[in-house]
Design a protein around this motif. Structure first.
Motif, PDB file in Angstrom:
ATOM      1  N   ASP A   5      -8.512  65.192  17.731  1.00 55.03           N
ATOM      2  CA  ASP A   5      -8.806  66.808  17.566  1.00 55.03           C
ATOM      3  C   ASP A   5     -10.348  66.932  18.102  1.00 55.03           C
ATOM      4  O   ASP A   5     -11.026  66.220  17.619  1.00 55.03           O
ATOM      5  CB  ASP A   5      -8.647  67.233  16.094  1.00 55.03           C
ATOM      6  CG  ASP A   5      -7.505  67.231  15.358  1.00 55.03           C
ATOM      7  OD1 ASP A   5      -6.892  68.100  15.835  1.00 55.03           O
ATOM      8  OD2 ASP A   5      -7.074  66.161  14.997  1.00 55.03           O
ATOM      9  N   THR A   7     -12.956  69.918  18.775  1.00 51.38           N
ATOM     10  CA  THR A   7     -13.508  71.238  18.390  1.00 51.38           C
ATOM     11  C   THR A   7     -14.891  71.685  18.868  1.00 51.38           C
ATOM     12  O   THR A   7     -15.703  71.159  18.530  1.00 51.38           O
ATOM     13  CB  THR A   7     -13.528  71.303  16.703  1.00 51.38           C
ATOM     14  OG1 THR A   7     -12.181  70.879  16.097  1.00 51.38           O
ATOM     15  CG2 THR A   7     -13.749  72.707  16.277  1.00 51.38           C
ATOM     16  N   THR A  24     -11.600  72.908  22.833  1.00 43.81           N
ATOM     17  CA  THR A  24     -10.789  72.779  21.422  1.00 43.81           C
ATOM     18  C   THR A  24      -9.609  72.651  21.807  1.00 43.81           C
ATOM     19  O   THR A  24      -9.146  73.218  22.540  1.00 43.81           O
ATOM     20  CB  THR A  24     -10.978  74.234  20.593  1.00 43.81           C
ATOM     21  OG1 THR A  24     -12.681  74.291  20.383  1.00 43.81           O
ATOM     22  CG2 THR A  24     -10.486  74.035  19.561  1.00 43.81           C
ATOM     23  N   ASP A  26      -6.270  69.476  20.538  1.00 47.97           N
ATOM     24  CA  ASP A  26      -5.551  68.445  20.058  1.00 47.97           C
ATOM     25  C   ASP A  26      -4.395  67.588  20.474  1.00 47.97           C
ATOM     26  O   ASP A  26      -3.796  68.142  21.518  1.00 47.97           O
ATOM     27  CB  ASP A  26      -5.054  68.991  18.601  1.00 47.97           C
ATOM     28  CG  ASP A  26      -3.769  70.012  18.666  1.00 47.97           C
ATOM     29  OD1 ASP A  26      -2.662  69.104  18.564  1.00 47.97           O
ATOM     30  OD2 ASP A  26      -4.080  71.080  18.856  1.00 47.97           O
TER      31      ASP A  26
END
Length: 385
Positions: A5, A7, A24, A26
């Motif tokens: 992930d 961010t 951002t 995943d």
């Protein structure tokens, strides 16, 4: 098994160059995620930040739910396959695959077992006693993957691993890499500049431009519903035809150069936002396969062009044509050579191999309106609601 992930991840170099901007995204367990974009888009920098080979300027990286910003590459439990195979020429295939395990001082029997298992997966069992110089490019790439597999990492990272192979072998290796990744079932982040590779391999594809994530979705969604002019131009081969066009005052038709295309109700039903563009300029996109020749029995609004070049591919004809409308070509979506040779109004259509067409003639296409794309002229964003 782990997830990755990112961010709002940023990378700013000492000279002030902002290589990755608020990234951002995943990668789920077992997912094959492809990062694609032109040279300088930030895809390799993003991969290297996940690997721990580049420091993260700001933002958060989690691997398996755990913040990994300050962890060393070793602590992140990742394995990376590079563009250059980096095999030890004096070692056999077996020794190359098992080298990392030997450094960890695992028992010899365990190393042999893991090497044999990896070789079975990769189809290298008959080559374990050979040196890299005795292998083909595809076999050397499989050895490099074997070296990563035996480590049983939580995450695979691949940086353009097929770019050194010839065209035919690249096609074969795409399927091989997918098969291996499915069997291992590990989250994989794969970097390439080749959009065909991205579309054929990725469970999802993330498109980057200038360090900014443009769109991330399943390959078919990117193809059918690009969010921007850049994604529309970058995804697809041959590339989407993009022209400056003007909507009629009532938005019921669109003018492309001197030609007018009526827009059926289903176009407005899919894109109700078009009503706001009455009398305004837009970017109109039509993919080559949505321009069948009218002489082949295709129906719909027609677009007439002058034939400049015909490529006979056996299963289809690729017809290069021109119309009297300004062409839109977003920077970075095509190669420098393509930009240099591009002509105003140039377009490409894919028609049936039996189509009667000659260079220098005019050809009438029946436009598939369901496949038409519309973008705001200023923001270059897709027009939907």
């Amino acid at each position: 098994m782990a997830t990755v992930d990112l961010t709002q991840v940023n990378k700013v170099y000492e000279n002030g160059f902002h290589a990755v901007i608020d990234l951002t995204m995943d990668v789920q367990e077992g997912e094959f995620m492809v990062l694609v974009g032109p040279s300088g888009s930030g895809k390799t920098t993003a991969l290297r930040m996940v690997a721990g080979l580049e420091d993260i300027t700001s933002g958060t990286l989690r691997i398996g739910g755990k913040v990994a910003n300050d962890e060393s590459p070793k602590e992140r439990d990742i394995a990376m396959v590079f563009q250059n195979y980096a095999l030890y020429p004096h070692m056999t295939v077996a020794d190359n695959i098992g080298f990392a395990l030997k450094l960890r001082k695992l028992p010899k029997a365990e190393i042999q077992s893991k090497v044999k298992e990896a070789a079975d997966i990769l189809g290298l069992t008959d080559f374990l006693d050979r040196k890299p110089a005795q292998l083909s490019g595809g076999q050397r790439q499989r050895v490099a993957m074997g070296r990563a597999i035996v480590r049983e990492p939580s995450v695979f990272l691949m940086d353009e691993p097929l770019s050194n192979l010839d065209a035919k072998l690249r096609v074969q290796m795409r399927a091989e890499v997918q098969r291996i990744q499915r069997r291992i079932g590990v989250a994989t982040l794969y970097v390439t500049h080749d959009q065909i590779e991205a579309m054929t391999m990725g469970d999802r594809v993330a498109v980057l431009r200038g360090g900014i994530l443009q769109q991330v979705d399943h390959p078919q969604v990117l193809y059918d519903h690009p969010d921007s002019v850049f994604v529309a131009a970058f995804i697809g081969s041959p590339a989407m035809n993009l022209y400056e066009a003007t909507m009629s005052d009532d938005s019921r038709s669109v003018k492309v150069g001197s030609q007018v295309l009526p827009l059926p109700n289903d176009v407005h039903a899919a894109r109700p936002g078009l009503v706001r563009y009455g009398g305004k300029k837009v970017v109109l996109g039509v993919r080559p396969e949505h321009l069948p020749a009218a002489t082949d029995g295709a129906t719909g609004p027609t677009l007439v062009g002058n034939v400049d070049l015909i490529e006979a591919l056996g299963s289809e004809l690729v017809v290069h044509f021109t119309i009297d409308a300004p062409r839109v070509q977003p920077e970075g979506a095509t190669t420098a050579d393509e930009d240099a040779t591009a002509k105003a109004g140039e377009g490409v259509a894919r028609v049936a191999p039996t189509t009667k067409v000659k260079v220098g003639e005019r050809i009438t296409f029946a436009v598939n309106t369901e496949g038409m794309q519309f973008f705001d002229m200023e923001t270059e964003k897709a027009i939907w609601d």
